[in-house]
Write an enzyme that holds these catalytic residues in place. Structure first.
Site, short mmCIF file in Angstrom:
data_model
loop_
_atom_site.label_atom_id
_atom_site.label_comp_id
_atom_site.label_asym_id
_atom_site.label_seq_id
_atom_site.Cartn_x
_atom_site.Cartn_y
_atom_site.Cartn_z
N VAL A 32 56.78 52.13 46.28
CA VAL A 32 57.20 50.73 46.28
C VAL A 32 57.80 50.34 47.63
CG1 VAL A 32 58.75 49.05 45.19
CG2 VAL A 32 57.56 50.72 43.78
N ASP A 47 65.23 56.18 54.32
CA ASP A 47 65.16 57.13 53.21
C ASP A 47 66.10 58.28 53.55
OD1 ASP A 47 62.77 57.55 50.84
OD2 ASP A 47 64.04 59.28 51.30
N CYS A 105 55.40 54.65 35.88
CA CYS A 105 56.06 53.44 35.40
C CYS A 105 56.00 53.25 33.89
CB CYS A 105 55.44 52.22 36.07
SG CYS A 105 55.54 52.30 37.85
N THR A 142 62.98 49.40 39.13
CA THR A 142 63.04 48.90 37.76
C THR A 142 64.33 49.41 37.11
OG1 THR A 142 60.66 48.89 37.66
CG2 THR A 142 61.82 48.82 35.55
N LEU A 179 42.44 46.66 27.87
CA LEU A 179 41.83 46.94 26.57
C LEU A 179 40.84 48.10 26.70
CD1 LEU A 179 41.19 43.38 25.04
CD2 LEU A 179 42.92 45.07 24.38
C1 UGA Z 1 51.71 49.61 36.18
C2 UGA Z 1 51.47 48.11 36.03
O1 UGA Z 1 50.08 47.82 35.89
C3 UGA Z 1 52.04 47.34 37.22
O2 UGA Z 1 51.91 45.93 37.00
C4 UGA Z 1 53.51 47.69 37.40
O3 UGA Z 1 54.07 47.04 38.54
C5 UGA Z 1 53.65 49.20 37.58
O4 UGA Z 1 53.10 49.87 36.42
C6 UGA Z 1 55.11 49.49 37.76
O5 UGA Z 1 55.88 49.23 36.83
O6 UGA Z 1 55.52 49.87 38.85
P1 UGA Z 1 50.43 51.61 37.42
O7 UGA Z 1 51.32 52.53 36.66
O8 UGA Z 1 50.25 51.85 38.86
O9 UGA Z 1 50.93 50.08 37.28
O10 UGA Z 1 48.97 51.72 36.80
P2 UGA Z 1 48.02 50.95 35.76
O11 UGA Z 1 46.79 50.61 36.47
O12 UGA Z 1 48.71 49.84 35.09
O13 UGA Z 1 47.67 52.12 34.72
C7 UGA Z 1 48.68 52.79 34.00
C8 UGA Z 1 48.08 53.72 32.99
O14 UGA Z 1 47.49 52.99 31.93
C9 UGA Z 1 46.99 54.64 33.52
O15 UGA Z 1 47.20 55.94 33.02
C10 UGA Z 1 45.72 54.04 32.98
O16 UGA Z 1 44.71 55.00 32.78
C11 UGA Z 1 46.19 53.47 31.66
N1 UGA Z 1 45.36 52.36 31.15
C12 UGA Z 1 45.33 51.17 31.80
C13 UGA Z 1 44.61 52.53 30.00
O17 UGA Z 1 44.63 53.62 29.37
N2 UGA Z 1 43.85 51.49 29.53
C14 UGA Z 1 43.80 50.29 30.16
O18 UGA Z 1 43.09 49.38 29.67
C15 UGA Z 1 44.55 50.13 31.32
#
Ligand code: UGA
Length: 425
Positions: free
Chosen positions: A11, A30, A255, A118, A245
Site C-alpha cells: 500500500v 520504513d 486483506c 485498515t 461471482l
Molecule cells: C481486496 C479488494 O478487492 C480490494 O478492493 C481491497 O482494497 C483489498 O482487498 C484490501 O483490502 O487491501 P486483493 O486482496 O488484492 O484486494 O484481491 P482480490 O482481487 O479482491 O481477491 C481476493 C481473493 O478473492 C483472491 O483469493 C481471489 O481468488 C478471491 N476471489 C475473488 C474469488 O474467489 N472469487 C471472485 O469472484 C473474486
C-alpha cells in the site's frame, strides 16, 4: 505538495509512487533498513504490475528513508500505510500504527495524518485523543481508506471508483482532495468512523459475494447445475452485477481474511454477533478443504499419492502468499499422507511450504502425479499442452479449483475433470 508515507509495503509503495506521479514530492519511510537500501538502489521488493516503471519514472520526486525526522520535515500530509495483522484474538494489531503516531514530532505548520492502513472503527477517535494528549493540535487526522487490489493496485489508485475521506476538520479533508487533483473520481467526505466502516463493509460485502457463489456452486454440484452459467445469469441483472461471482476454492490474501475477521471481532467486542459474516468466514474455510474430498472421489485414499498443486499465490498477478488457499490445501493433503509437488511462476513456494517439491514448470510438477489441482488461475495454465501433461501423469485426475479450463477439452484428453460447481461427467 510534500508528502510522507510511513510503510514501504504494497500500500505504501503504490501510494507513494502514484502520488509522486501526480507531481508531489514524496518521502517513503520504513523501519526495515534492508528494504529502504534496496529501494534507494532502484530495486522493487514486491511484484506489482507497473510499480517498478512508476518508481523509476518518478525517481526525482521520491526519496526513501528510515529516519522519521527526514520524512516529516516539511510534509503537509503523512500517510500511515503500515501493517495491521490479526492478533491471537482476531482483532487488528495496531502496534505499528501507534508507533507511527507516537513518533510524530511537534510541528510548526499544519500536518494532516491520513490513515491508509485498515483499522477498526473508533481508531481515528483514539488517535485524535492521543495526539491531543501530546499537545499535537497542529496535526490533523483523516481516514482515507484504500480500495486497490494487488496486481492492479497502480491502475486502481489512478482510476478509483471513489475516494473516501473521513475527517474531524473539513479543512483537512480538502487537503486530501487537493492531493488527489488529477484523479477523476467521486469524493465521499464523511466523519472518521463512517470512513473506517466503509472500508470494512466494502471488503465484507465482497467476501459475502464470494462465499455466496461458492455455496451456490456446492448446491450446483449436488443438483447437477453449472455455476459458471448460473453466475453469468445472475450477473447480468444490473442490480447484482457480474463482479466477485467466480466460484473457486476460497478467497485468500492479506486483506479479505484479516479484514473480515477484524469486523467480526469488532462487532462482537461491541456486543453484536455478526451472524452473516461468521457464516461467510466458515464457508470459506470449508471451501478450501472440499478439494481433498474431490481428489478422494477419483483416487480413493490419497495416502502415498502424488498431488501437483498448480499456482500457489493467493491470486494470479502477485507473488503474495499471505493466507493463500494453497497453504491450507498443502497442509491438509500432507496430513492425509499425500506427497506434494507444486509450481508457481513467481511466488516463492520454498519459503512458505515445508516438505513440498517445488518444480520449475507446471509440466515438471505434473510428472508422475496421480492428481493435480489448479489452485491459482495463472494464465500460463491455459497455455499448458494438456495432452502432453496427461501423458506425464500417473493418473489423469484434475481438480480445476478456479474453473479456468474447458471441461470438454480436458475430458477429450482422457482427464477425469472436476471443477467447482460444474456438473460432473
Ligand atoms: C481486496 C479488494 O478487492 C480490494 O478492493 C481491497 O482494497 C483489498 O482487498 C484490501 O483490502 O487491501 P486483493 O486482496 O488484492 O484486494 O484481491 P482480490 O482481487 O479482491 O481477491 C481476493 C481473493 O478473492 C483472491 O483469493 C481471489 O481468488 C478471491 N476471489 C475473488 C474469488 O474467489 N472469487 C471472485 O469472484 C473474486
Amino acid at each position: 505538495m510534500r508528502v510522507a508515507v510511513f510503510g514501504a509495503g504494497y500500500v505504501g509503495l503504490v501510494t507513494g509512487a502514484c502520488l509522486a506521479d501526480l507531481g508531489h514530492d514524496v518521502v517513503v519511510r520504513d523501519i526495515l533498513e534492508e528494504r529502504i537500501d534496496a529501494l534507494r538502489r532502484g530495486e522493487v521488493p514486491i511484484h506489482e504490475q507497473g510499480l517498478a516503471e512508476l518508481l523509476e519514472r518518478n525517481r526525482e520526486r521520491l526519496r526513501f528513508t528510515t529516519d522519521v525526522g527526514e520524512a516529516i520535515d516539511g510534509a503537509e500530509v503523512v500517510f500511515v500505510a503500515v501493517g495491521t495483522p490479526p492478533t491471537a484474538s482476531g482483532d487488528a494489531d495496531l502496534t505499528a500504527v501507534w508507533t507511527v503516531v507516537d513518533e510524530l514530532p511537534k510541528v510548526e505548520h499544519r500536518v494532516v495524518v491520513a490513515m491508509k492502513s485498515t483499522v477498526p472503527v473508533g481508531t481515528g477517535d483514539a488517535v485524535r485523543h492521543r495526539l491531543d494528549e501530546r499537545g499535537l493540535e497542529n496535526v490533523g487526522y483523516v481516514s482515507n481508506p484504500e480500495f486497490t487490489a494487488e496486481g492492479t493496485a497502480v491502475h486502481d489508485f489512478q482510476h478509483p471508483d471513489r475516494i473516501v475521506v473521513g475527517a474531524f476538520d473539513p479543512a483537512d479533508a480538502e487537503v486530501i482532495e487537493r492531493l488527489h487533483a488529477g484523479i477523476e473520481a467521486p469524493v465521499i467526505t464523511c466523519d472518521v468512523n463512517s470512513a473506517e466502516m466503509i472500508k470494512l463493509a466494502a471488503n465484507a460485502f465482497l467476501v459475502t459475494r464470494i462465499s455466496f457463489i461458492n455455496e451456490i456452486a456446492n448446491v450446483c454440484e449436488a443438483t447437477g447445475a453449472d455455476v459458471v452459467k448460473v453466475a453469468e445469469g445472475i450477473g447480468l441483472d444490473h442490480r447484482l452485477g457480474p463482479h466477485f461471482l467466480r466460484a473457486g476454492i476460497g478467497y485468500g490474501g492479506s486483506c479479505f481474511p484479516k479484514d473480515s475477521l477484524a469486523l467480526k471481532q469488532l462487532a462482537a467486542n461491541s456486543g453484536y454477533s455478526f451472524q452473516l459474516l461468521n457464516a461467510v468466514i466458515e464457508v470459506n474455510e470449508l471451501q478450501k478443504r472440499r478439494v481433498v474430498g474431490k481428489l478422494e472421489r477419483h483416487l480413493g485414499s490419497i495416502r502415498g499419492k502424488k498431488i501437483a498443486l498448480l499456482g500457489l499465490a493467493f491470486k494470479p498477478g502477485t507473488d503474495d502468499m499471505r493466507e493463500a488457499p494453497s497453504l491450507v490445501l498443502a497442509a491438509r493433503l500432507q496430513a492425509e499422507g499425500a506427497e506434494i509437488s507444486a509450481w508457481d511462476p513467481i511466488a516463492n513456494g520454498r519459503a512458505h511450504l515445508d516438505g513440498v517439491a517445488i518444480a520449475g514448470s507446471a509440466l515438471e510438477a505434473l510428472e508422475g502425479a496421480d492428481g493435480a489441482v489448479i489452485v491459482t488461475e495463472w494464465p500460463e495454465l491455459g497455455e499448458v499442452d494438456w495432452a502432453e501433461a496427461g501423458s506425464r501423469m500417473r493418473q489423469r485426475v484434475l481438480v480445476d479449483g478456479r474453473n479456468m479450463l474447458d471441461p470438454e477439452e480436458l475430458r477429450a484428453h482422457g482427464f477425469e475433470y472436476e471443477g467447482i460447481g460444474r456438473a460432473a461427467e
